[in-house]
Enzyme design. Structure first.
Site, mmCIF file in Angstrom:
data_model
loop_
_atom_site.group_PDB
_atom_site.id
_atom_site.type_symbol
_atom_site.label_atom_id
_atom_site.label_comp_id
_atom_site.label_asym_id
_atom_site.label_seq_id
_atom_site.Cartn_x
_atom_site.Cartn_y
_atom_site.Cartn_z
ATOM 1 N N GLU A 1 42.577 15.119 75.782
ATOM 2 C CA GLU A 1 43.547 14.036 75.975
ATOM 3 C C GLU A 1 43.420 13.037 74.826
ATOM 4 O OE1 GLU A 1 44.122 10.108 78.799
ATOM 5 O OE2 GLU A 1 43.213 11.901 79.700
ATOM 6 N N ARG B 1 46.380 4.813 71.989
ATOM 7 C CA ARG B 1 45.829 3.478 71.787
ATOM 8 C C ARG B 1 45.773 3.089 70.313
ATOM 9 N NH1 ARG B 1 40.538 3.763 75.795
ATOM 10 N NH2 ARG B 1 41.611 4.691 77.604
ATOM 11 N N LYS C 1 45.851 10.858 88.409
ATOM 12 C CA LYS C 1 44.668 10.316 87.758
ATOM 13 C C LYS C 1 44.161 9.146 88.603
ATOM 14 C CE LYS C 1 43.366 7.859 83.512
ATOM 15 N NZ LYS C 1 43.723 7.619 82.094
#
Length: 220
Positions: A47, A51, A135
């Site tokens: 993943e 960011r 999640k």
């Protein structure tokens, strides 16, 4: 070592691997060697979080150069990001939270996705919308294994990928839970190792993480 992964179009994101590395790429030049080290260590489902400005390029580079890696995009929070990630070659999507607009966009992408939850009400709202895989974030701060264990009774149809505050000391505890399919974490890609481009260390940490199983951390 290369793990055989099911196609994400035909399988749950939660079933791709017991541990999914959560990767922050600041320099796109690090993307390919980092991915190669993780794959060599037995963690091919990666993943890449949105960011940094390099994230989308990192997804493109890994997709093109590391065919054994299965790259997803994390920290997806807008419909525009969903479109950009799919165009970059992301194979799955992960969000820290969700809205109806984001959920609609993720569904429309055709990619597997994990919307983020941290409360029982959010879980129930997603179940109402036909989403059973989520999640759990931030896992430790939101109640950890005790919270997830308490959800398994009344909401057994919900399955989770806990992320946030998970490392080698507690990952097995999460994986032992019946409603946890995998965990996400960054302990195998420590910032100092990435800054030093110590890919041998990353590979070793990935190999240790790859030995965890959904049965509670026994070695394969």
């Amino acid at each position: 070592m290369t793990s055989r992964l099911p196609s994400p179009s035909a399988a749950s994101v939660l079933d791709l691997a017991p541990v999914v590395p959560v990767v922050v790429v600041a320099d796109v030049a690090d993307a390919v060697p980092l991915a190669r080290a993780l794959v060599a260590g037995g963690l091919p489902a990666i993943e890449v979080t949105l960011r940094t400005p390099a994230a989308l390029d990192a997804i493109r580079e890994i997709t093109a150069a590391v065919p054994d890696a299965l790259v997803g995009a994390g920290t997806v929070i807008t419909a525009e990001q969903v479109t950009d990630c799919r165009a970059a070659g992301a194979r799955f999507l992960v969000s820290p939270g969700w809205t109806d607009a984001l959920l609609t966009a993720m569904r429309a992408s055709g990619l597997p996705f994990l919307p983020g939850v941290s409360t029982t009400s959010e879980v129930v709202a997603l179940l109402e919308r036909g989403v059973r895989e989520m999640k759990f974030f931030p896992a430790q701060a939101a109640g950890g294994t005790a919270y997830l264990r308490s959800l398994a009774g009344p909401l057994p149809q919900a399955r989770f990928c806990p992320t946030g505050g998970i490392g080698p000391d507690n990952a097995a505890e999460y994986l032992a839970l019946p409603n946890v399919g995998c965990v996400g974490g960054s302990w195998m890609v420590p910032a100092d190792a990435v800054a030093a481009r110590d890919w041998t260390r990353v590979e070793g940490l990935a190999r240790a993480a790859s030995r965890l199983t959904r049965a509670g951390g026994t070695c394969r």
